[in-house]
Design a protein around this motif. Structure first.
Motif, mmCIF file in Angstrom:
data_model
loop_
_atom_site.group_PDB
_atom_site.id
_atom_site.type_symbol
_atom_site.label_atom_id
_atom_site.label_comp_id
_atom_site.label_asym_id
_atom_site.label_seq_id
_atom_site.Cartn_x
_atom_site.Cartn_y
_atom_site.Cartn_z
ATOM 1 N N VAL A 1 45.381 38.007 41.262
ATOM 2 C CA VAL A 1 44.052 37.912 41.858
ATOM 3 C C VAL A 1 43.025 37.380 40.860
ATOM 4 N N PHE A 2 43.172 37.725 39.579
ATOM 5 C CA PHE A 2 42.145 37.370 38.599
ATOM 6 C C PHE A 2 42.570 36.205 37.697
ATOM 7 N N LYS A 3 43.553 35.465 38.136
ATOM 8 C CA LYS A 3 44.115 34.377 37.337
ATOM 9 C C LYS A 3 43.107 33.270 37.045
ATOM 10 N N ASP A 4 42.159 33.020 37.947
ATOM 11 C CA ASP A 4 41.201 31.924 37.764
ATOM 12 C C ASP A 4 39.862 32.368 37.205
ATOM 13 N N PHE A 5 39.804 33.587 36.691
ATOM 14 C CA PHE A 5 38.579 34.066 36.054
ATOM 15 C C PHE A 5 38.488 33.539 34.628
ATOM 16 N N ASN A 6 37.269 33.343 34.158
ATOM 17 C CA ASN A 6 37.053 33.128 32.734
ATOM 18 C C ASN A 6 37.576 34.375 32.011
#
Length: 294
Positions: A78-83
């Motif tokens: 879910v958080f793979k594309d977060f900075n």
């Protein structure tokens, strides 16, 4: 694809977990679920960039569920594309010696998100009314005044804990923390299959512990504790969401979609406007840079 509505999973009234499905039919294949998640998590990543620039809210995401419910893989996907600087994951295990010298909420308080950032609690402060309620002898390690034996841990003790947790969450919500609490609702049979896979696949063996089987025997007691905790602590400012978790890809998409749908309601989260003097001189700044010797 069936629309994932945030309010369909949010606990607004008392729930009975045994009456809530652990399997959701999304009407699309696992491959399509994965593609949908990719779109949603990119949008979440963009929101986090704006949240950071806005700098007034932090986002706390609490994940709870039985062993093998899929918390680790959900965090990864879910958080793979977060900075990377915008999200911090905390996995709370058995309290350390230092943590036991403080009240049980201390280690969670110091892990709260800074303004503009997300914190993910992989297991949370709710372990203090879940595993400790199933194993009340663990409470004795906290050295609480007046608690000298398991017999001292009565219903009033647990009611006080629920109150303390509600007070904690109300306090941080009133000071800019947006709270989302997800219970990954797994069936006992699906857990059995996942434990068998851990034993069958060599690369998964390290995840297995004989303790998993001991805790599995207490399944019904854990379900009762989860149900009570959810019913006593789901509030408008700190809602619980019960997520069908037998399908991991579906659970990930559901959590991501709920987050995006709920966060988009905060219309004040905008990138700040440039100072008028700076804005008026953007062209001159550009020219200055262009004239520099290469």
């Amino acid at each position: 694809m069936k629309r994932i509505a945030e309010n369909s999973f949010r606990v607004a009234d008392k729930v009975k977990l045994s009456e809530i499905t652990t399997v959701e039919n999304y009407g699309i294949s696992d491959k399509e679920l994965k593609k949908e998640l990719e779109k949603v998590r990119r949008a979440l990543g963009k929101f986090q960039d704006t949240l950071y620039a806005h700098g007034k809210y932090g986002v706390l995401i609490c994940l709870q569920g039985m062993d093998t419910a899929g918390k680790d893989s959900l965090i990864r996907e879910v958080f793979k594309d977060f900075n990377a600087r915008g999200v911090v994951v905390h996995s709370f295990k058995v309290p350390t010696e230092l943590e036991l010298k403080h009240d049980y909420l201390w280690r969670h308080y110091i892990a709260l998100p800074a303004r503009g950032k997300f914190s993910v609690f992989n297991r949370t402060h709710y372990e203090n009314v879940l595993v400790t309620k199933v194993h009340p002898e663990y409470i004795l390690g906290e050295n609480i005044p007046g608690i000298n034996s398991v017999s001292d841990i009565d219903e009033t003790f647990w009611e006080n804990r629920y109150r303390q947790i509600n007070d904690f969450e109300k306090h941080i919500a009133e000071n800019g923390t947006l709270i989302f609490k997800f219970f990954l609702h797994l069936s006992k049979e699906e857990q059995r299959q996942r434990l068998l896979r851990r034993l069958a696949l060599k690369e998964k063996n390290w995840k297995f512990s004989p303790g998993d089987l001991k805790e599995r025997k207490l399944w019904d007691k854990y379900q009762d504790c989860y149900e009570e905790a959810i019913n006593k602590t789901s509030k408008p400012h700190a809602p619980w969401y019960v997520i069908p978790a037998d399908n991991k890809k579906g659970a990930r998409l559901t959590v991501a979609t709920i987050l995006l749908e709920a966060l988009k309601k905060y219309k004040d989260v905008q990138e700040p406007e440039l100072d008028e003097k700076i804005k008026a001189n953007l062209e001159s700044f550009k020219q200055e840079l262009e004239k520099e010797d290469k």
